[in-house]
Design a protein around this motif. Structure first.
Motif, PDB file in Angstrom:
ATOM      1  N   VAL A  20      12.209  31.881  10.719  1.00 30.30           N
ATOM      2  CA  VAL A  20      12.444  30.543  10.128  1.00 30.30           C
ATOM      3  C   VAL A  20      11.089  29.692  10.424  1.00 30.30           C
ATOM      4  CG1 VAL A  20      13.520  29.944  12.536  1.00 30.30           C
ATOM      5  CG2 VAL A  20      13.573  28.263  10.640  1.00 30.30           C
ATOM      6  N   THR A  21      10.662  29.240   9.209  1.00 34.59           N
ATOM      7  CA  THR A  21       9.393  28.596   9.028  1.00 34.59           C
ATOM      8  C   THR A  21       9.400  27.221   9.181  1.00 34.59           C
ATOM      9  OG1 THR A  21       8.108  30.557   8.367  1.00 34.59           O
ATOM     10  CG2 THR A  21       6.919  28.538   8.128  1.00 34.59           C
ATOM     11  N   VAL A  22       8.871  26.304   9.948  1.00 33.81           N
ATOM     12  CA  VAL A  22       9.173  24.759   9.751  1.00 33.81           C
ATOM     13  C   VAL A  22       7.544  24.221   9.599  1.00 33.81           C
ATOM     14  CG1 VAL A  22      10.095  22.641  10.903  1.00 33.81           C
ATOM     15  CG2 VAL A  22      10.657  25.164  11.744  1.00 33.81           C
ATOM     16  N   ASP A  23       7.514  23.631   8.300  1.00 29.41           N
ATOM     17  CA  ASP A  23       6.082  22.884   7.918  1.00 29.41           C
ATOM     18  C   ASP A  23       5.730  21.863   8.987  1.00 29.41           C
ATOM     19  OD1 ASP A  23       5.746  24.749   5.916  1.00 29.41           O
ATOM     20  OD2 ASP A  23       6.755  23.477   4.385  1.00 29.41           O
ATOM     21  N   LYS A  24       6.636  21.032   9.296  1.00 29.99           N
ATOM     22  CA  LYS A  24       6.116  19.899  10.214  1.00 29.99           C
ATOM     23  C   LYS A  24       7.112  20.072  11.497  1.00 29.99           C
ATOM     24  CE  LYS A  24       4.574  16.680   6.698  1.00 29.99           C
ATOM     25  NZ  LYS A  24       5.388  16.515   5.409  1.00 29.99           N
ATOM     26  N   PRO A  25       6.669  20.875  12.308  1.00 29.50           N
ATOM     27  CA  PRO A  25       7.459  20.751  13.755  1.00 29.50           C
ATOM     28  C   PRO A  25       7.300  19.590  14.654  1.00 29.50           C
ATOM     29  CG  PRO A  25       5.610  22.219  13.664  1.00 29.50           C
ATOM     30  CD  PRO A  25       5.550  21.609  12.532  1.00 29.50           C
ATOM     31  N   ASP A  26       8.428  19.447  15.241  1.00 25.41           N
ATOM     32  CA  ASP A  26       8.486  18.132  16.449  1.00 25.41           C
ATOM     33  C   ASP A  26       7.338  18.490  17.090  1.00 25.41           C
ATOM     34  OD1 ASP A  26       9.039  16.508  18.584  1.00 25.41           O
ATOM     35  OD2 ASP A  26      11.181  16.841  18.350  1.00 25.41           O
ATOM     36  N   ALA A  27       6.516  17.118  17.134  1.00 22.22           N
ATOM     37  CA  ALA A  27       5.287  16.933  17.979  1.00 22.22           C
ATOM     38  C   ALA A  27       5.460  17.015  19.449  1.00 22.22           C
ATOM     39  CB  ALA A  27       4.429  15.838  17.564  1.00 22.22           C
ATOM     40  N   ARG A  28       6.558  16.995  19.698  1.00 25.18           N
ATOM     41  CA  ARG A  28       6.939  17.121  21.448  1.00 25.18           C
ATOM     42  C   ARG A  28       7.169  18.653  21.609  1.00 25.18           C
ATOM     43  NH1 ARG A  28      11.712  13.038  21.024  1.00 25.18           N
ATOM     44  NH2 ARG A  28      11.888  14.457  19.089  1.00 25.18           N
ATOM     45  N   GLY A  29       7.253  19.294  20.597  1.00 24.61           N
ATOM     46  CA  GLY A  29       7.634  20.828  20.767  1.00 24.61           C
ATOM     47  C   GLY A  29       9.061  20.999  20.040  1.00 24.61           C
ATOM     48  N   GLN A  30       9.093  21.936  19.157  1.00 29.47           N
ATOM     49  CA  GLN A  30      10.082  22.344  18.277  1.00 29.47           C
ATOM     50  C   GLN A  30      11.388  22.981  19.006  1.00 29.47           C
ATOM     51  OE1 GLN A  30      10.781  20.871  14.956  1.00 29.47           O
ATOM     52  NE2 GLN A  30      12.891  21.713  15.647  1.00 29.47           N
ATOM     53  N   ARG A  31      12.461  22.327  18.954  1.00 28.46           N
ATOM     54  CA  ARG A  31      13.705  22.943  19.381  1.00 28.46           C
ATOM     55  C   ARG A  31      14.483  23.654  18.421  1.00 28.46           C
ATOM     56  NH1 ARG A  31      16.082  20.576  24.416  1.00 28.46           N
ATOM     57  NH2 ARG A  31      17.797  20.879  23.746  1.00 28.46           N
ATOM     58  N   PHE A  32      15.093  24.903  18.674  1.00 28.33           N
ATOM     59  CA  PHE A  32      15.784  25.723  17.514  1.00 28.33           C
ATOM     60  C   PHE A  32      17.113  26.143  18.206  1.00 28.33           C
ATOM     61  CE2 PHE A  32      11.514  26.574  16.543  1.00 28.33           C
ATOM     62  CZ  PHE A  32      11.602  26.573  15.184  1.00 28.33           C
ATOM     63  N   MET A  33      18.343  25.945  17.467  1.00 30.19           N
ATOM     64  CA  MET A  33      19.774  25.971  18.197  1.00 30.19           C
ATOM     65  C   MET A  33      20.446  26.984  17.172  1.00 30.19           C
ATOM     66  SD  MET A  33      23.029  25.078  18.074  1.00 30.19           S
ATOM     67  CE  MET A  33      23.124  23.389  16.862  1.00 30.19           C
ATOM     68  N   LEU A  34      21.056  27.981  17.888  1.00 28.70           N
ATOM     69  CA  LEU A  34      21.992  28.633  17.302  1.00 28.70           C
ATOM     70  C   LEU A  34      23.466  28.098  17.446  1.00 28.70           C
ATOM     71  CD1 LEU A  34      22.137  30.959  15.063  1.00 28.70           C
ATOM     72  CD2 LEU A  34      22.639  32.462  17.095  1.00 28.70           C
ATOM     73  N   PRO A  35      24.431  27.932  16.456  1.00 26.83           N
ATOM     74  CA  PRO A  35      25.849  27.321  17.041  1.00 26.83           C
ATOM     75  C   PRO A  35      26.515  28.077  17.741  1.00 26.83           C
ATOM     76  CG  PRO A  35      25.372  27.414  14.403  1.00 26.83           C
ATOM     77  CD  PRO A  35      24.226  28.106  14.937  1.00 26.83           C
ATOM     78  N   SER A  36      27.366  27.450  18.625  1.00 32.91           N
ATOM     79  CA  SER A  36      28.084  27.942  19.591  1.00 32.91           C
ATOM     80  C   SER A  36      29.676  28.239  19.053  1.00 32.91           C
ATOM     81  CB  SER A  36      28.476  27.109  20.548  1.00 32.91           C
ATOM     82  OG  SER A  36      27.379  26.967  21.538  1.00 32.91           O
ATOM     83  N   TRP A  37      29.926  28.096  17.771  1.00 31.83           N
ATOM     84  CA  TRP A  37      31.209  28.244  17.144  1.00 31.83           C
ATOM     85  C   TRP A  37      31.023  28.199  15.505  1.00 31.83           C
ATOM     86  CZ3 TRP A  37      34.124  24.355  14.290  1.00 31.83           C
ATOM     87  CH2 TRP A  37      33.824  23.247  14.599  1.00 31.83           C
ATOM     88  N   ILE A  38      31.871  28.822  14.864  1.00 27.59           N
ATOM     89  CA  ILE A  38      31.678  28.559  13.309  1.00 27.59           C
ATOM     90  C   ILE A  38      32.719  27.893  12.926  1.00 27.59           C
ATOM     91  CG2 ILE A  38      32.903  30.756  13.255  1.00 27.59           C
ATOM     92  CD1 ILE A  38      31.263  31.186  10.534  1.00 27.59           C
ATOM     93  N   PRO A  39      32.670  26.502  12.136  1.00 27.06           N
ATOM     94  CA  PRO A  39      33.724  25.792  11.623  1.00 27.06           C
ATOM     95  C   PRO A  39      34.803  26.599  10.833  1.00 27.06           C
ATOM     96  CG  PRO A  39      31.616  24.725  10.927  1.00 27.06           C
ATOM     97  CD  PRO A  39      31.213  25.894  11.595  1.00 27.06           C
ATOM     98  N   GLY A  40      36.055  26.023  11.222  1.00 28.33           N
ATOM     99  CA  GLY A  40      37.239  26.873  10.697  1.00 28.33           C
ATOM    100  C   GLY A  40      37.906  27.731  11.690  1.00 28.33           C
ATOM    101  N   SER A  41      36.875  28.178  12.462  1.00 25.69           N
ATOM    102  CA  SER A  41      37.775  28.906  13.727  1.00 25.69           C
ATOM    103  C   SER A  41      37.149  28.433  14.944  1.00 25.69           C
ATOM    104  CB  SER A  41      36.844  30.495  13.584  1.00 25.69           C
ATOM    105  OG  SER A  41      37.414  31.319  14.546  1.00 25.69           O
ATOM    106  N   TYR A  42      38.390  27.698  15.837  1.00 27.35           N
ATOM    107  CA  TYR A  42      38.153  26.930  16.663  1.00 27.35           C
ATOM    108  C   TYR A  42      38.047  27.448  18.009  1.00 27.35           C
ATOM    109  CZ  TYR A  42      39.158  24.217  12.611  1.00 27.35           C
ATOM    110  OH  TYR A  42      39.000  23.565  11.205  1.00 27.35           O
ATOM    111  N   MET A  43      37.057  28.297  18.335  1.00 30.02           N
ATOM    112  CA  MET A  43      36.713  28.544  19.518  1.00 30.02           C
ATOM    113  C   MET A  43      35.237  28.965  19.942  1.00 30.02           C
ATOM    114  SD  MET A  43      38.489  32.284  20.696  1.00 30.02           S
ATOM    115  CE  MET A  43      37.265  33.533  21.757  1.00 30.02           C
ATOM    116  N   ILE A  44      34.922  28.856  21.200  1.00 27.86           N
ATOM    117  CA  ILE A  44      33.423  28.737  21.408  1.00 27.86           C
ATOM    118  C   ILE A  44      33.161  30.415  21.468  1.00 27.86           C
ATOM    119  CG2 ILE A  44      31.788  28.260  23.034  1.00 27.86           C
ATOM    120  CD1 ILE A  44      32.520  25.967  21.516  1.00 27.86           C
ATOM    121  N   ARG A  45      32.032  30.816  20.727  1.00 28.02           N
ATOM    122  CA  ARG A  45      32.015  32.177  20.468  1.00 28.02           C
ATOM    123  C   ARG A  45      30.499  32.599  21.149  1.00 28.02           C
ATOM    124  NH1 ARG A  45      36.283  34.470  17.844  1.00 28.02           N
ATOM    125  NH2 ARG A  45      37.403  32.876  16.638  1.00 28.02           N
TER     126      ARG A  45
END
Ligand code: ZN
Length: 601
Positions: A20-45
């Motif tokens: 994943v390429t971000v042209d303008k990353p956060d000046a304080r340091g870019q954070r990246f997050m992967l979801p803990s669940w998928i909408p439609g399936s209501y469980m933390i995965r």
């Protein structure tokens, strides 16, 4: 623009390579997050558990990147474009997962694409790359994402577009050598993709799906027959034994058993095929109900943790009510077949003791820790917001039809919610469904919702079904004799327990039901019954042996709990459940007219 690139880098090791390429990353340091669940399936995965080898760079220079919590990575501040790369292990062949081998690839964006924090609304570009090697030259792509069109009207490898991150993760992607067919419903192109070995009659499948889709589009837009999406994809994975579906804004991912597909040499709608059509109808209905008309709490989704709502009895339960109703209204099943499905649904709900201990509002709220994480105690402690929700939908529909002398129905409630919330993108507040239904019915429904949704009362289906000329009756489980022979019937005893499906043929108990003979005798889930009245039994013979006795008999039972032998007295009680039967009766003309309005037949 945020640029994603996904490569099936090592199919045999089930690894995707993602950047994943971000042209303008956060000046304080870019954070990246992967979801803990998928909408439609209501469980933390915790999809992040499959992420490996994370690295970042800016141009040619490596950038420090550290993990700050279970699903978030933070890079050191940089000026220029920042690229994060990582692998994702994909060996979960489910509708909510990601899967890759040398026969095909499938992924949901929530499993593979990290969110660039602070840029959730930013437009995304996604390059989907063909795996390297001779054997992959024939692979095609199937997805509702906007992207390159192949010669056959499907999709191809190349660069795709999504308007933002939420769209990116709402278009699952399949790739491989699948069967692809199309049909038009109300002018919208629909694709049907079958992955896995099969002999399906594609013409029949597309013809039936077309009828169901058109019926649904016309339900929500009777005047214009316009659909809310420009194209729709049914992505179907065929396996030996499996079942499941997940809804998306312009597609659905389904897993079905091979035996559920229609065959050219079997013209009947088999129970298996009916199940497939119900599932497809269910997920398609979600295109409106939950993908566009959605709980306030889901607008937007919090992808890091549980999103609590008490409304799943409506978003899932009413969708469950409509899935079969759409089959009968579109003519792909008959009225009698529909009544059979409804009777099964009623029987399933009313045979579970858990429905007296949990309301569907509570079941919705606790979906994350109860409905989605069922165990041996679930039948005794929880109610399904799908199954009981569907019965509440049926009861509410018939109540509105009765109260308005057939001028209004639940369809009007759905259309109003569609106009007010679905088309505007505003989330539905708690209590709003009840208010909307009350306005349409023109009568006070306060008690109805207090009892059936927030309480544990069963809806009055006997009385309501009578208003449409349908008789609800109960038949004791396991009665001998049949209506044709008129032989005297005998109610057969049951154990009041469910056997484990895989236990090497042993009669091992998976679940022990409240109020049944097994529980009264002191048997528990996990126990293995080895002898009844000093004769050995196994999974195949236990039930037959039990049925040879009369209700009230007391048997000597030998069972094991772990490795400890137990000698028990088991008294056979009356069965706690029975089978629901729905029949058409000789009803007055107004009931017949109402039934015709309701079922459209
Ligand atoms: Zn659903």
């Amino acid at each position: 623009v945020i640029r994603y690139r996904i490569v099936p880098i090592h199919p045999a090791a089930h690894l995707w390579q993602v950047t994943v390429t971000v042209d303008k990353p956060d000046a304080r340091g870019q954070r990246f997050m992967l979801p803990s669940w998928i909408p439609g399936s209501y469980m933390i995965r915790e999809f992040a558990r499959h992420v490996g080898r994370v690295a970042a760079h800016c141009g040619d220079a490596p950038v420090a990147c550290e993990k700050v919590d279970k699903n978030t990575w933070k890079c050191s501040p940089v000026d220029g474009p920042l690229t994060l790369s990582y692998t994702v292990y994909a060996w979960d062949l489910s509708v909510r997962g990601a899967h890759l081998d040398d026969t095909h690839g499938f992924f949901n964006g929530a499993n593979v694409f990290m969110l660039v924090e602070g840029q959730r609304e930013g437009a995304c570009e996604i390059e989907i790359v063909r795996p390297t090697g001779e054997r992959y030259q024939g692979w095609k792509v199937a997805t509702s994402l906007a992207g390159p069109t192949a010669d056959d009207g499907g999709r191809d490898f190349g660069v795709y577009h999504a308007e933002n991150y939420d769209a990116l993760i709402d278009h699952p992607v399949e790739m491989g050598l699948f069967t692809h067919a199309t049909f038009e419903a109300c002018g919208v192109k629909h694709h049907v993709v079958l992955t896995g070995r099969h002999r399906a009659d594609m013409t029949r499948l597309t013809n039936d799906l077309q009828k169901v889709c058109e019926t649904q589009i016309r339900l929500f837009e009777p005047e214009t027959a316009t659909a809310p999406m420009s194209e729709y994809w049914f992505l179907i994975t065929v396996v030996g034994d499996g079942f499941g579906g997940l809804e998306h804004r312009a597609s659905t991912a389904l897993i079905v058993s091979r035996d559920e597909l229609p065959l050219a040499n079997e013209p009947r709608v088999t129970t298996g095929y009916r199940k497939l059509l119900s599932l497809a109808s269910h997920e398609y209905f979600h295109t409106w109900n939950v993908k566009r008309i959605l709980p306030e709490r889901f607008a937007p989704y919090d992808l890091t943790q549980e999103n609590y709502t008490k409304q799943l009895w409506f978003f899932e339960g009413f969708t469950d009510y409509y899935d079969d109703l759409m089959l009968v209204r579109s003519g792909v099943i008959t009225v009698l077949e529909y009544l059979e499905l409804e009777a099964d649904g009623i029987g399933r709900v009313l045979s579970q003791a858990g429905r007296t201990k949990q309301s569907v509002a509570e079941s919705s709220f606790d979906a994350w820790i109860k409905y989605y994480r069922q165990d041996e105690n679930s039948p005794n402690s929880i109610v399904s917001y799908y199954q009981k929700g569907a019965l509440i939908g049926l009861a509410l529909d018939l109540t509105i039809r009765q109260a308005t002398q057939d001028q209004k129905s639940l369809d009007d409630v759905m259309r109003q919610l569609w106009t007010r919330f679905g088309k505007t993108g505003i989330g539905v507040p708690e209590g709003e469904i009840e208010r909307g239904a009350t306005a349409v019915a023109g009568i006070d429904l306060g008690d109805f919702f207090a009892q059936t949704v927030y309480g544990t009362t069963d809806p009055d289906l006997v009385g309501l079904l009578a208003t449409v000329g349908v008789t609800l009756s109960w038949r004791a489980n396991g009665t001998t004799g049949s209506s044709t022979t008129k032989a005297p019937e005998r109610v057969l005893p049951t154990l009041g327990a469910k056997l484990a499906s895989e236990s090497n043929g042993d009669a091992k108990l998976a679940q022990v039901f409240d109020g049944g003979s097994a529980m009264a005798a002191g048997l528990s889930a996990g126990d293995t019954i080895v002898a009844v009245d000093r004769l050995r039994v196994n999974a195949g013979s236990l039930e037959r042996r039990i049925r040879s006795y009369d209700i009230g008999s007391t048997l000597d039972v030998i069972a094991f709990r772990r490795d400890e032998m137990m000698e028990l007295k088991l008294t056979l009680l009356e069965p706690t459940t029975s089978t629901c039967v729905l029949t058409l009766n000789e009803s007055p003309p107004e009931a017949k007219t109402r039934r015709t309005n309701w079922l459209g037949r």
